[in-house]
Structure formats: C-alpha cells, structure tokens
Design an enzyme around this catalytic site. Sequence first.
Site, PDB file in Angstrom:
ATOM      1  N   HIS A 285       0.849  -1.190   0.000  1.00  0.00           N
ATOM      2  CA  HIS A 285       0.000   0.000   0.000  1.00  0.00           C
ATOM      3  C   HIS A 285       0.884   1.240   0.000  1.00  0.00           C
ATOM      4  O   HIS A 285       1.859   1.320   0.745  1.00  0.00           O
ATOM      5  CB  HIS A 285      -0.905   0.030   1.246  1.00  0.00           C
TER       6      HIS A 285
ATOM      7  N   ASP B 258     -14.758   2.820   8.073  1.00  0.00           N
ATOM      8  CA  ASP B 258     -13.726   3.717   7.534  1.00  0.00           C
ATOM      9  C   ASP B 258     -14.318   4.700   6.541  1.00  0.00           C
ATOM     10  O   ASP B 258     -13.958   5.878   6.528  1.00  0.00           O
ATOM     11  CB  ASP B 258     -12.595   2.903   6.882  1.00  0.00           C
TER      12      ASP B 258
ATOM     13  N   ARG C 283     -14.043  13.047   8.479  1.00  0.00           N
ATOM     14  CA  ARG C 283     -12.736  13.695   8.677  1.00  0.00           C
ATOM     15  C   ARG C 283     -12.503  14.773   7.637  1.00  0.00           C
ATOM     16  O   ARG C 283     -11.940  15.834   7.901  1.00  0.00           O
ATOM     17  CB  ARG C 283     -11.610  12.660   8.611  1.00  0.00           C
TER      18      ARG C 283
ATOM     19  N   SER D 158      -7.050   4.050   9.370  1.00  0.00           N
ATOM     20  CA  SER D 158      -7.787   3.991   8.101  1.00  0.00           C
ATOM     21  C   SER D 158      -7.068   3.068   7.121  1.00  0.00           C
ATOM     22  O   SER D 158      -7.676   2.164   6.530  1.00  0.00           O
ATOM     23  CB  SER D 158      -7.917   5.400   7.508  1.00  0.00           C
TER      24      SER D 158
ATOM     25  N   LYS E 267      -8.176  -1.368   6.327  1.00  0.00           N
ATOM     26  CA  LYS E 267      -8.546  -1.892   4.994  1.00  0.00           C
ATOM     27  C   LYS E 267      -7.631  -3.049   4.593  1.00  0.00           C
ATOM     28  O   LYS E 267      -8.065  -4.020   3.989  1.00  0.00           O
ATOM     29  CB  LYS E 267      -8.506  -0.779   3.951  1.00  0.00           C
TER      30      LYS E 267
END
Length: 453
Positions: free
Chosen positions: A102, A181, A188, A203, A207
Amino acid sequence: MVYLLENSCIIPNEDEEDQAMRMVDLIEKKRDGNELSTKEIEYIITKYTNGEIPDYQISALLMAIFYQDMTDREITDLTLAIAHSGDVIDLSPLDGIKVDKHSTGGVGDTTTLILAPLVASVGVTVAKMSGRGLGYTGGTLDKLEAIPGFQIELSDEAFIRIVNESKVAVIGQSGNLAPADKKLYALRDVTATVDSIPLIASSIMSKKIAAGADAIVLDVTTGDGAFMKNIEDARRLAKTMTSIGKLAHRQTVAVISDMSEPLGEAIGNSLEVVEAIETLNGNGPEDLLEMCYALGSQMVVLANQAATIEEARSLLQEALESGKALDKFKEMIRNQGGDDSIVDQPERLLTAKYVVELPAKSSGIVSKLVANELGIAAMMLGAGRKTKEDDIDHAVGLKLNKKIGDPVKEGESLLTIYSNTKEISSVQELLYQNIQISDSAEKPTLIHDIITE
C-alpha cells in the site's frame, strides 16, 4: 464475496456494559487526554456503523483525538474495530503467504502495475484488491481499465483459481470492506481532522487487515507531492503502522520514500500503463525501477521466497532481465480478459488527440517540479477525478522529459502534454509556475528509511 470470514457486529446491543456507556462521557474522556479502553472503542465503532451514534458526536471525538493523540494500543484497537465493521475476507483458499502493498499516495505512482507481475514471477502470491482514484490521476483499477477488455471484477471461484494457478490477480474491493472507515473518512474530510496520524494509520491498516493480507509492505511517501510533507511525520506514521501490524499479528514493513517530484515520468492512466510496460522491459525510469526493487524485495522476503533483501533483489532483477516478469504481466492481462498484445504494441494506448511540448523558458538545471501541482495539471486535462462521479479520460496526462537535477536548454521540452482538448493555456500556465530552473540542483534522495518495527 463468498469467502467472507465474518460479517461482524462487535458488541451485542443487550450487553449490560454497553448500556452503561454514554458517548458524551467517552468524548469527555478523550478530550481530557485519557485512554479509551478496547471495549469503549469497539462500542463507538459498532454503534457509529449501525447509525446509533450521530455524526456530530463522532466529529467531537475526532477533534479530541486530533488534539490529544492516541496510544499504540488505542490505535490498534481502533484499527481492528474498523476492520471488523464489515466483511473480513478469508484468503486461506489461496496458496502461500499473501503479501499486500500500500502507498500513502503520490503523483505518478505506477508501482502496483509493475510490482504485481514482478513479485508474482518469483513465486509471491499477489491477491490484490485495489481502489479507484480520487485526485490527480486514477487509482490502480482506473489504470488497468486503460487496457482494452481488462476485467476488474471476477467471481470468487475465478479469483481463487487464477491466483492459485498464476500467482497474481488485481480486482476491485468488496463493497462492504471496512464500512466504518468510509463513514469516518467522509467526516474527517469536512471536520479538518484528516491530518491525524492515529486516524490515518487506522484507516489504511484497517482496509489492509480486512482484505485478508498475511503481511503488508507500506510505501510511506514524504515531500511536496505526499500527504506527509516532512520526514518526521512520515517516520511517525510508518512506525505507528508497523506497530499496528505487529499487534494485529501481521508482518509489516514500511519504506519511507521521497515524493518531492513525481515518481517516474508518466502522470496519467494510459501513459502509466505504457511506463509500466517499459519498466518491465528494462527501459523504465531509474527512480521508478529502484522503488519497485526496494518494495518488491521486502515483499519477497515477507513471503519467504528469499532469506535476505539482497537475495530477493537479485531474484527480481533476474526475473526482469530475463523477460519472466513481462511474461507474467501478459498472463495477468490475459487471465482478466484483457488484450495482452498491447504489451508488444504499447503505442496503441497513446490515443490523445493533441500532443504538445512545454518548452523551457531559460537554460540551466531543473531544480523544482512541484509534484502535487503537476498532479493537479494532469487532473485538469481529465486524468483524475474531482468527485467520485467524474469520468476519467484514460488517454490524457503528462510525460516528464526532465527531472530535478537534469540540465535543460532554452526551448528544449520540459514535458509532453497529452490532451483531448485544444485549449490548454491554463494547464501550461500552472506547469510553468511549478517548474523551476536554477544554476544548480541536487537530485532528491529516493528512499529515506525502512521501518521494520
């Protein structure tokens, strides 16, 4: 997806302990700098996901977290509660250690397109679920859809079969992955609490955990084109996420990389696919290739396909130089219904009506390429989305001909603009404002640090 581990409701409504909890007390507790318990965090996330706690109370809590921070234990509890707010995917039918990668975001980040076939070609299981992009250019799915026929949706059976046979598939995320999320992120965004390391870390990691990864390699970017503008914040985010990974029993490594200029040379969906093909052919930009080796080596070691980073890197180099990685990319495209002939004829993907050079106004050394502003220029051409509803034009974007530290002569092309509209003066103006030519410049350091614990 059929192979869901659980659809979780963390705390039953009838729990007496729940009945005693009041959201106002929990807001007050965090406001005063105290630690929330595991039960309290689970209560908050479950009730908010179910619609029993209103946005205004969660907004107050987010601001309290923003100012008071959270401990590693709190962040881990928050991450796991968010991960279990919806479907948790069970990848156990797949052979081998499942390693996910990621990036915290950047401009010209083509790494997944290269890494997926590259690491799969040396035996790493890549069962990747990606998202669409909101911002400068498309996400990985949008880039793959620039390939004619490529299917980002596969049946569960097809997905498992393809990954077990071929080691790699990249598909769209399940609709009910970490719903908490989605709700928290939207809030947010409108309450000025995006820039909170506990909230960013939970967050991202929620995931990844919900997507079933055994091990996670994170690319934490820093610089003008990144979320974390300075190295200290990037390092704290990296350490927080590796700590969450450890506490959640997921091997996690974070590579802190530079995003003060775009990675590679291409910004735009088809352009980035072409760049991925060039890189897998051994002709890609140096910085992009190095980034893929750095991230890929970590993935290979975590998957137990090599004992050391050095051994992993030499395996990847051999796979790239022998053509094995490129063959794997063709196989991946073919397996997901795409036209693999574009790998041998990538010019077929370059379909923009207008190709315009941006000449340098003076001679010297390129000293600044403001990554996020170049990303905005690509978005103005249609390469990215301002809202979720926007359509992406796969053909448009920018190709950098010069990077920081490169010499340039007056009149020489700094970059090439690919556009489907003739009028691009506002794009040209923005580009000139964000490219600086000086008497001298140093090339930025690509990799600042690697965090393993």
